[in-house]
Structure formats: C-alpha cells, structure tokens
Scaffold this active site. Structure first.
Site, mmCIF file in Angstrom:
data_model
loop_
_atom_site.group_PDB
_atom_site.id
_atom_site.type_symbol
_atom_site.label_atom_id
_atom_site.label_comp_id
_atom_site.label_asym_id
_atom_site.label_seq_id
_atom_site.Cartn_x
_atom_site.Cartn_y
_atom_site.Cartn_z
ATOM 1 N N LYS A 150 0.827 -1.213 0.000
ATOM 2 C CA LYS A 150 0.000 0.000 0.000
ATOM 3 C C LYS A 150 0.859 1.260 0.000
ATOM 4 C CE LYS A 150 -4.200 -1.854 0.738
ATOM 5 N NZ LYS A 150 -5.423 -1.538 -0.031
ATOM 6 N N ARG A 151 2.134 1.130 -0.333
ATOM 7 C CA ARG A 151 3.088 2.241 -0.234
ATOM 8 C C ARG A 151 3.071 2.834 1.185
ATOM 9 N NH1 ARG A 151 2.403 6.665 -4.587
ATOM 10 N NH2 ARG A 151 0.222 6.444 -3.980
ATOM 11 N N ALA B 187 2.652 6.951 1.844
ATOM 12 C CA ALA B 187 1.865 7.620 0.804
ATOM 13 C C ALA B 187 0.630 8.322 1.344
ATOM 14 C CB ALA B 187 1.462 6.606 -0.264
ATOM 15 N N LEU C 21 -2.901 8.996 3.696
ATOM 16 C CA LEU C 21 -4.105 8.307 4.116
ATOM 17 C C LEU C 21 -4.482 7.207 3.132
ATOM 18 C CD1 LEU C 21 -6.466 8.391 6.218
ATOM 19 C CD2 LEU C 21 -7.664 9.889 4.604
ATOM 20 N N GLY D 295 -0.338 12.447 4.868
ATOM 21 C CA GLY D 295 -0.024 12.035 6.222
ATOM 22 C C GLY D 295 1.411 11.586 6.393
ATOM 23 N N GLU E 197 3.275 14.610 7.087
ATOM 24 C CA GLU E 197 2.976 15.058 8.453
ATOM 25 C C GLU E 197 3.782 14.268 9.473
ATOM 26 O OE1 GLU E 197 -1.565 16.746 8.031
ATOM 27 O OE2 GLU E 197 -1.280 14.574 7.943
ATOM 28 N N GLU F 179 -4.212 16.953 -0.909
ATOM 29 C CA GLU F 179 -5.582 16.970 -0.411
ATOM 30 C C GLU F 179 -6.508 17.808 -1.284
ATOM 31 O OE1 GLU F 179 -3.226 15.372 2.906
ATOM 32 O OE2 GLU F 179 -2.917 16.959 1.418
ATOM 33 N N ARG G 258 -8.139 15.897 -3.846
ATOM 34 C CA ARG G 258 -9.044 14.861 -3.342
ATOM 35 C C ARG G 258 -10.311 15.465 -2.727
ATOM 36 N NH1 ARG G 258 -5.601 12.787 -5.904
ATOM 37 N NH2 ARG G 258 -3.899 11.424 -5.162
#
Length: 261
Positions: free
Chosen positions: A29-30, A66, A68, A113, A116, A136, A139
C-alpha cells in the site's frame, strides 16, 4: 498471515546499539496510513522499549508513506472526523515531544499524512526517489494530521497554501532547499545515514537532547521576550547537570565526552 491467523504488524521494530528502527510495513500500500498504523505508532511512542536513546523511521518497499489509505477511508460525521484528526495530532505530538530524538529515512512517497509524520520527526534524510506532496486539494479534502502547523512552520503559510492548492510535488533537491529534508544522500543510503545520525545524537547528554526537542519549537511560538526568557531557563537547567560537568571535563582533558557511561 502469520501463525495464529493474525494480520502482519504495521510497524516492524528492530533494536540495535540503543537505536530503535521502526519500519512502516505496508509495502503493498506504499505504507499508506490506516487506523492500525496510527494505533501502532501511538503504542510505540507512548511506551518505547527501554534503553532506547533515539528512533529511526523508515518505510518498507521503497516508499516512506503515501498518506491516508483512501481505500479504507470511512465516511464519518463531521464531529467524528474532528475527533479522528485530533487523535492524529496527539500521536504526532508523541513523535515530536515524546522525548526521544527521531530521524526519518525518506524514500519514494512522502505524501499527505506521510509528510505530516516526517515533519513531526527531528532530522530528515532524503534519497533521490523522494517525492513530497500534499494532494488533499486534488481529493476534495483538507490536511488533518498537523501539516498546517508543522509543514507550515517549515515552508511558511504562503508556500504551504500554494503547495496544497496546486498539488505540486517537490523532489530531493527542492525539498532540501525548502527544509523538508536536512540531508540528501544517494539511492539506498537514507536508512544507513539516518541510523548513523541517530547513533551520533544518542551520544549527546540526554537532558540536553530533551531541552532541544522541547524548547525550540515552543520558543518559535512565543514573543521574542518570552522566548529569550525560556531560553535562559533551559540554559540554566542544562548547566547544572552531570552532562554539563562531563562536557567541561572532556573539553579540558581534550577527549570526546562520555555522556552515557
């Protein structure tokens, strides 16, 4: 699945030379962030292994993180999303202010994230494959894990806003020049360099490391007068410790200090 039918742990922890290397273990899922990821980060930084003096964060499979995991994203009411975001903030505070120096080995995706988490660490080492991004705006959502404060503190609000509005990404050298990383290394070298830096930092006096981690970002949020007073208090406390006495002895005896003996 491993024996017993349990899913694989999201974090893999290796201990060596008083350094904990924490590897994000969702390579397929990276290393995207889901609730289990945050729970395991919280568990580790809330109660790190004993005799650990510094931490290295890294990602398996060529990517740091990667962001969320949108495939597992839950639809929540607005108030529940606030609580979810505030829990991220609490865990990011554990990374930044938990007391242990944290070095990030950055490869591939350092997105959303993931950026972050990296911004909550204290030293960041980047390979040529690295890509920093806050997508974001693309998205239809907004950052919720502390980017407005921590990434904004690095970039400044104007550049952060442009980065989020346009979805632009930065590579290794741009990230270094902007402060998103502190060191640029060759392909495959980030983890070893991060571990070397962690070992070097771990040799410092423990209280001195603690004061640098705790005081500097707080002074940045104070007025100049308040910040200078806080600096004086931190300096006064540090100079009364055994670490300060050993540092002076080592200087006078022309030898490296031995803070951890």
């Amino acid at each position: 699945m491993p024996d017993g039918g349990q899913p694989p742990r999201v974090l893999k922890v290796d201990l060596s030379d008083r350094i904990a290397t924490v590897t994000f273990n969702r390579a397929d899922k990276r290393n995207a962030v889901n609730d289990s990821f945050i729970e395991e980060l919280d568990r580790f930084f809330s109660s790190p292994p004993k005799n650990v003096d510094a931490v290295v964060l890294a990602g398996a499979g060529g990517h740091f993180c990667a962001g969320l995991d949108l495939a597992e994203h839950e639809q929540r009411k607005s108030i529940d999303n606030v609580y979810h975001s505030r829990n991220w903030h609490r865990v990011m505070d554990q990374i930044e202010f938990g007391g242990l120096p944290v070095v990030s080995a950055l490869t591939g995706s350092v997105i959303g994230g993931g950026l972050e988490i990296a911004a909550a660490s204290h030293v960041r080492v980047a390979e040529p494959s690295v890509r920093f991004q806050l997508p974001e705006g693309l998205r239809g959502i907004f950052v919720g894990g502390g980017a407005t404060v921590r990434v904004g503190r690095i970039l400044g609000p104007d550049r952060l806003r442009e980065m989020m509005l346009t979805g632009r990404s930065y590579g290794q050298e741009e990230g270094l020049s902007l402060g998103l990383s502190h060191y640029s290394v060759g392909e495959g070298q980030a983890l070893s360099r991060a571990q070397d830096l962690a070992r070097r930092i771990a040799q410092n006096a423990e209280f001195s490391n603690y004061l640098m981690i705790q005081t500097i970002p707080r002074v940045a949020n104070m007025s100049a007068d308040d910040g200078l007073f806080a600096e004086s208090l931190a300096a006064a406390m540090s100079q009364t410790t055994e670490g300060a006495k050993e540092g002076l002895r080592a200087f006078l005896e022309k030898r490296p200090p031995r803070f951890r003996d």
